[in-house]
Design an enzyme around this catalytic site. Sequence first.
Site, short mmCIF file in Angstrom:
data_model
loop_
_atom_site.label_atom_id
_atom_site.label_comp_id
_atom_site.label_asym_id
_atom_site.label_seq_id
_atom_site.Cartn_x
_atom_site.Cartn_y
_atom_site.Cartn_z
N ASN A 9 -14.42 63.59 -14.76
CA ASN A 9 -14.71 64.26 -13.49
C ASN A 9 -13.39 64.44 -12.76
OD1 ASN A 9 -15.55 65.11 -11.00
ND2 ASN A 9 -16.62 63.22 -10.46
N LYS A 11 -12.81 66.01 -10.03
CA LYS A 11 -12.93 66.05 -8.56
C LYS A 11 -12.09 67.21 -7.99
CE LYS A 11 -14.02 61.18 -8.80
NZ LYS A 11 -13.99 59.85 -8.21
N HIS A 94 -23.16 62.67 -7.21
CA HIS A 94 -21.96 61.82 -7.16
C HIS A 94 -21.86 61.14 -5.79
CE1 HIS A 94 -17.87 60.41 -7.27
NE2 HIS A 94 -17.96 60.49 -8.59
N GLU A 96 -19.48 60.61 -3.91
CA GLU A 96 -18.65 61.33 -2.92
C GLU A 96 -19.44 62.46 -2.27
OE1 GLU A 96 -15.42 61.95 -5.64
OE2 GLU A 96 -15.09 59.79 -5.64
N GLU A 166 -22.48 54.49 -11.29
CA GLU A 166 -21.14 54.37 -10.72
C GLU A 166 -21.20 53.52 -9.46
OE1 GLU A 166 -18.51 57.88 -12.15
OE2 GLU A 166 -19.53 58.52 -10.34
N GLY A 172 -12.34 54.68 -7.93
CA GLY A 172 -11.00 54.95 -7.40
C GLY A 172 -10.33 53.75 -6.77
N SER A 212 -13.30 53.31 -12.23
CA SER A 212 -12.03 52.73 -12.66
C SER A 212 -11.99 52.40 -14.16
CB SER A 212 -11.70 51.50 -11.83
OG SER A 212 -11.52 51.86 -10.46
P1 13P Z 1 -12.41 56.68 -11.06
O1 13P Z 1 -12.45 56.62 -12.58
O2 13P Z 1 -11.20 57.36 -10.53
O3 13P Z 1 -12.70 55.35 -10.45
O4 13P Z 1 -13.64 57.65 -10.63
C1 13P Z 1 -14.89 57.43 -11.17
C2 13P Z 1 -15.75 58.56 -10.78
O5 13P Z 1 -16.08 58.72 -9.62
C3 13P Z 1 -16.18 59.51 -11.83
O6 13P Z 1 -17.16 60.36 -11.36
#
Ligand code: 13P
Length: 249
Positions: A9, A11, A94, A96, A166, A172, A212
């Site tokens: 992803n 983003k 997601h 976010e 997640e 992140g 992560s």
């Molecule tokens: P990270 O791997 O950067 O922690 O992000 C995970 C994520 O949100 C994938 O959708």
Amino acid sequence: MRSKIVAGNWKMNKNSADTEAVLTELSAKLPDTQAEVMVAPTYVNLAGAVRTLESSVIEVIAQNMHFAESGAYTGEISADMLLGINVETVIIGHSERRAYFGETDEILAKKVVAALEKNMRVMFCFGEELEDRKSENHFKVVETQLKNALFSLDASAWSKIVLAYEPVWAIGTGETASPEQAQEMHAFIRKTITEAYDASVANNVSILYGGSVKPANAKEIFGKPDVDGGLIGGASLVADDFVAIIESI
Ligand code: 13P
């Protein structure tokens, strides 16, 4: 039988030139794998990514879509628009999107239905926040998220669903759920689906872990029996890191 999946992803990262460069590198370095490999670039680069990966097994997927067919929704993208450029899988829910764009379970349920009506595959994301885990509410939170967005679907719809657990506190942050924590939650998710549907639905759905995941920890996490792969953020932006993660499965 459920498939193994490693998805990146991206983003809100990479312009079109960078997207093309990384996908070309990724495609050239892609290891031989049984796993499905997917990448979700940002909207404006989706069509270009599909062209770049025309002769690759890597699937280009979308990060989001709107639930309406079309109409006055400035800034939004419909399922038909994605299908029109041969994007057939979409990430929905997601954290976010939930946290920064106000996407509630109710909105997400509508998006899931809209995507499935168009025969798209849905990668549905969910997971608890740090406070939920600290207060030991994480199982309840996850169960509620699944129930609200997915458990009204017919059992037959589940062949088009992929789940991505997640935990928000691991996204992140560099902090990963331990392989044991991931396995514990994934087993709980399968149990919850068995109770809502049956063991066949539960055993056939791929459940990815996200948060992560890096080359250094991927193998241990992917080694757990109920973890069918990963949804990777930061580490999927660098071709060599993503390749190393794909090699771990
Ligand atoms: P990270 O791997 O950067 O922690 O992000 C995970 C994520 O949100 C994938 O959708």
